[in-house]
Design an enzyme around this catalytic site. Structure first.
Site, mmCIF file in Angstrom:
data_model
loop_
_atom_site.group_PDB
_atom_site.id
_atom_site.type_symbol
_atom_site.label_atom_id
_atom_site.label_comp_id
_atom_site.label_asym_id
_atom_site.label_seq_id
_atom_site.Cartn_x
_atom_site.Cartn_y
_atom_site.Cartn_z
ATOM 1 N N GLU A 184 -9.248 1.501 -6.241
ATOM 2 C CA GLU A 184 -10.235 1.853 -5.228
ATOM 3 C C GLU A 184 -9.964 3.247 -4.661
ATOM 4 O O GLU A 184 -8.815 3.629 -4.439
ATOM 5 C CB GLU A 184 -10.230 0.809 -4.118
ATOM 6 C CG GLU A 184 -10.437 -0.609 -4.644
ATOM 7 C CD GLU A 184 -10.864 -1.585 -3.569
ATOM 8 O OE1 GLU A 184 -10.928 -1.195 -2.393
ATOM 9 O OE2 GLU A 184 -11.137 -2.751 -3.918
ATOM 10 N N HIS B 111 -17.052 4.296 -0.620
ATOM 11 C CA HIS B 111 -16.014 3.435 -1.210
ATOM 12 C C HIS B 111 -16.375 3.245 -2.680
ATOM 13 O O HIS B 111 -17.316 2.521 -3.003
ATOM 14 C CB HIS B 111 -15.973 2.101 -0.470
ATOM 15 C CG HIS B 111 -14.852 1.213 -0.880
ATOM 16 N ND1 HIS B 111 -14.209 0.376 -0.004
ATOM 17 C CD2 HIS B 111 -14.236 1.022 -2.076
ATOM 18 C CE1 HIS B 111 -13.262 -0.296 -0.633
ATOM 19 N NE2 HIS B 111 -13.273 0.073 -1.902
ATOM 20 N N LYS C 45 -3.504 1.702 9.167
ATOM 21 C CA LYS C 45 -3.670 0.607 8.218
ATOM 22 C C LYS C 45 -2.384 -0.193 8.088
ATOM 23 O O LYS C 45 -1.283 0.344 8.257
ATOM 24 C CB LYS C 45 -4.064 1.157 6.836
ATOM 25 C CG LYS C 45 -5.320 2.005 6.851
ATOM 26 C CD LYS C 45 -5.587 2.667 5.529
ATOM 27 C CE LYS C 45 -6.007 1.688 4.470
ATOM 28 N NZ LYS C 45 -6.382 2.370 3.213
ATOM 29 N N LYS D 217 0.807 -1.214 0.000
ATOM 30 C CA LYS D 217 0.000 0.000 0.000
ATOM 31 C C LYS D 217 0.846 1.272 0.000
ATOM 32 O O LYS D 217 0.435 2.299 -0.536
ATOM 33 C CB LYS D 217 -0.966 -0.019 1.189
ATOM 34 C CG LYS D 217 -2.094 -1.029 1.032
ATOM 35 C CD LYS D 217 -3.052 -0.953 2.198
ATOM 36 C CE LYS D 217 -4.302 -1.789 1.928
ATOM 37 N NZ LYS D 217 -4.005 -3.193 1.648
ATOM 38 N N GLY E 20 -8.664 -6.583 3.507
ATOM 39 C CA GLY E 20 -9.775 -7.224 4.192
ATOM 40 C C GLY E 20 -10.055 -6.678 5.574
ATOM 41 O O GLY E 20 -10.689 -7.338 6.396
ATOM 42 N N GLY E 21 -9.575 -5.451 5.863
ATOM 43 C CA GLY E 21 -9.847 -4.841 7.162
ATOM 44 C C GLY E 21 -8.913 -5.266 8.269
ATOM 45 O O GLY E 21 -9.013 -4.775 9.399
ATOM 46 N N ARG F 113 -6.205 -8.071 -9.512
ATOM 47 C CA ARG F 113 -6.887 -9.345 -9.781
ATOM 48 C C ARG F 113 -8.329 -9.063 -10.160
ATOM 49 O O ARG F 113 -8.775 -7.912 -10.174
ATOM 50 C CB ARG F 113 -6.867 -10.210 -8.524
ATOM 51 C CG ARG F 113 -7.446 -9.496 -7.297
ATOM 52 C CD ARG F 113 -7.647 -10.401 -6.110
ATOM 53 N NE ARG F 113 -7.921 -9.679 -4.894
ATOM 54 C CZ ARG F 113 -9.092 -9.145 -4.552
ATOM 55 N NH1 ARG F 113 -10.115 -9.236 -5.385
ATOM 56 N NH2 ARG F 113 -9.260 -8.536 -3.400
#
Length: 506
Positions: free
Chosen positions: A290, A223, A173, A132, A179-180, A307
Site C-alpha cells: 500500500e 490510497h 500511527k 510497520k 484499521g485506523g 494476506r
C-alpha cells in the site's frame, strides 16, 4: 460469478497435493474460499462458534467443527483450537482468509509446526511486514520511497520534540496497528504530545503494543495499493493497482481497479516499487503493498498486508485470475501462475462494501435481522455474502455484511452499472449504507476521479441525507411487500367458491 469475467478454469485436482483444507475464518470470505476449493475438487472444513452453527459458510463446507470462546471473536482468535480442528478432520492445510489470525506470525508458525501448510507467507515475513516500523526500514533500504518520519521511543516528550522538527501536519500511527486504530492527524505543536499519548494508549489497548511513530502527513492523499504474488524464491509479479481512497474512519468502503486518472509512467513506478519490495523479501503467496500518493505525484510506502485483501475481487474482475487458486498453487509449490508479461487487465471494476451502519450518525454500527434480501443478477456482477433470511446482525463481528462487485468495459460503465445494482439491491431489517454508496458513486467528484482519503468528510453534506420518518419507512415496507407475488396472492386472491360469486359478500 460471471461467465465472461470468471476466474481462470480449475486445474485437475491431482495437480495439487492438498486433499482437505480448513478455512480459519467465517462469513463471506470463508464462502469465497470454499467456492475455489469446490472447483478444485478439494474437500473443505469450516469452523464456527455455537452462535454460527446454522451459518451459510458452515452449510457450504464438507465438514464443520465447533470452536468455543467467551465471545465468537475470541473463538476465532484461538489458534490452538483451530489447529486441533484441522488435525482432527485430516486437513492438509489452513487458509486464513483475512482478519482474525491471517497476519499472526505466531499462528502461521504453529500451523507449520503441527505439520500443516499455511496458505500464506512464512512467519518471519509476516513478522517483518506486520510491524510497520521494520517494514518501513526494509522498504527504505530497498529504494522504496518512505515519508519522513520519527521512530518511537519510551520518552513521549522526546518523541514529540523530534516529530515537531519534521514539520506539520503529521500523522501519528501505531507501530503494530491497522484499521485506523491508534492513528491521528496533528497540525500543531500544541496538540502533538497529547495526541501521541492518546495514540499510544489506543495502540496498547487494541494491539498490546503501545509503540507509535510519526510521519509527514500528505494532504488530500490518495490510497493506492498493488496486488502482488511471490513464490518465496525472490520472484514476484504484480496484478496492477487498486484505488482505495474512499474511506470512513480510515477504513475503505469503495475500491476500484485500475486507479482513476493515474499516468502510465506513475502506475509503472508504483507497481515496480511494490514488486521490488516483494522480491527483496522473498515473499511467498498473495499480498498487497500500500502507498500514499500526493497531488504532486510523489508516493510513499504505507504498509504491506501479508494476506488476501477484502477488495481482491476487483483485481480478479480485471485480470480473470482466481487469487485464492493462485494462493493454493503457490502454497503447494507450483510457483507463480504466470510471468509478468502475461498479466493483462480488461475493463474496470468497482467494489462497494455493504455495511450495517448509519451514515447519518457518523457510520455507527447497526443491529437487526435480515427480513428480506433481494440481490441483482447480471453476468458482470458478483455479490459476495454469507447472508440468510432471518439472520441476526449483531455487534459480535465487523459491520461489513457483503460486497457488491461490478465490472464494466470502462470506468464510466462500471460506475453506472454499480449505481443501478445498488438501487436494485434490497436488504430489509437493518440499516445499511447501500443508498449512501450509490450517492458516493454518483457524486460529480467521484465520477471525475477527484479522489482522496478525505473524500467522505469533504462531501459530507452532499452525501448524507436525513433519514425517513417511521411512517415513511412503514409505507416503503408495505409498498415493497406488495411487489412480491407471494404476498400479493396471499393478501388479495379469493379462494373458490367465493371467487365465482363476484363482488357481493355476506
Amino acid at each position: 460469478m460471471s461467465s465472461s469475467h470468471a476466474t481462470n478454469p480449475p486445474a485437475a485436482a491431482t495437480s495439487i497435493p492438498f486433499k482437505r483444507i480448513l478455512v480459519a475464518n467465517r462469513g463471506e470470505i470463508a464462502c469465497r474460499v470454499f467456492r475455489t476449493l469446490n472447483a478444485l475438487g478439494i474437500a473443505s472444513v469450516a469452523i464456527h462458534h455455537r452462535v454460527e452453527a446454522r451459518a451459510k459458510h458452515v452449510r457450504m463446507a464438507d465438514q464443520a467443527v465447533e470452536i468455543s470462546g467467551e465471545t465468537p471473536v475470541a473463538a476465532h482468535l484461538d489458534g490452538r483450537q483451530i489447529i486441533e480442528a484441522a488435525l482432527a478432520t485430516g486437513a492438509d492445510a489452513i487458509h486464513p482468509g483475512y482478519g482474525f489470525l491471517s497476519e499472526n506470525a505466531g499462528f502461521a508458525k504453529a500451523v507449520v509446526a503441527a505439520g500443516l501448510t499455511f496458505i500464506g507467507p512464512d512467519a518471519a515475513t509476516i513478522a517483518l511486514m506486520g510491524d510497520k516500523i521494520s517494514a518501513r526500514n526494509f522498504a527504505a533500504a530497498r529504494g522504496v520511497p518512505v515519508a519522513p518520519s520519527v521512530m518511537p521511543t519510551q520518552d513521549i516528550d522526546a518523541f514529540a520534540r523530534d516529530a515537531a522538527a519534521i514539520g506539520f501536519p503529521l500523522l501519528i500511527k501505531a507501530a503494530a496497528g491497522g484499521g485506523g486504530k491508534g492513528m491521528s492527524i496533528v497540525r500543531s505543536a500544541s496538540e502533538l504530545t497529547q495526541a501521541a499519548r492518546l495514540a499510544a494508549s489506543e495502540a496498547q489497548r487494541y494491539f498490546g503494543d503501545g509503540r507509535v511513530y510519526a510521519e509527514t502527513y500528505v494532504e488530500r492523499p490518495r490510497h493506492i495499493e498493488v496486488q502482488v504474488l511471490g513464490d518465496g524464491q525472490g520472484n514476484a509479479i504484480h496484478l496492477f493497482e487498486r484505488e482505495c481512497s474512499v474511506q470512513r474512519r480510515f477504513q475503505k468502503i469503495i475500491e476500484e481497479a485500475p486507479a482513476a486518472n493515474l499516468a502510465p509512467e506513475l502506475r509503472e513506478a508504483i507497481c515496480a516499487a511494490a514488486v521490488r519490495l516483494v522480491a527483496a523479501a522473498k515473499y511467498r503467496n498473495a499480498g498487497t503493498v500500500e502507498f500514499i500518493l500526493g497531488a504532486d505525484g510523489r508516493f510513499f510506502f504505507l504498509e504491506m498486508n501479508t494476506r488476501l485483501q477484502v477488495e481482491h475481487p476487483v483485481t480478479e474482475m480485471i485480470t480473470g485470475l482466481d487469487l485464492v487458486r493462485a494462493q493454493i498453487e503457490i502454497a503447494a509449490g507450483h510457483g507463480l501462475p504466470m510471468a509478468q508479461g502475461a498479466v493483462a487487465q480488461h475493463g474496470h471494476a468497482i467494489e462497494c462494501r455493504i455495511c450495517a451502519e448509519d451514515p447519518a450518525r457518523e457510520f455507527l454500527p447497526e443491529t437487526g435481522a435480515v427480513r428480506y434480501l433481494g440481490v441483482p443478477e447480471a453476468e458482470y456482477l458478483r455479490f459476495e455474502n454469507a447472508l440468510d433470511p432471518g439472520q441476526k446482525i449483531t455487534t459480535d463481528f465487523d459491520p461489513m455484511l457483503a460486497k457488491l462487485v461490478v465490472h464494466g468495459p470502462n470506468r464510466d460503465a462500471a460506475i453506472a452499472r454499480s449505481i443501478a445494482a445498488l438501487k436494485e439491491l434490497a436488504l430489509l431489517g437493518v440499516t445499511t449504507n447501500i443508498d449512501y454508496l450509490a450517492r458516493v458513486l454518483g457524486h460529480p467528484a467521484f465520477r471525475a476521479g477527484d479522489l482522496h482519503t478525505g473524500f467522505v468528510a469533504e462531501h459530507r453534506e452532499a452525501l448524507v441525507i436525513d433519514q425517513p420518518t417511521p411512517d415513511v419507512l412503514h409505507q416503503a415496507l408495505i409498498a415493497a411487500a406488495l411487489g412480491f407475488r407471494e404476498f400479493h396472492d396471499l393478501a388479495f386472491s379469493v379462494p373458490e367458491p367465493h371467487a365465482s360469486i363476484g363482488q357481493w359478500r355476506n
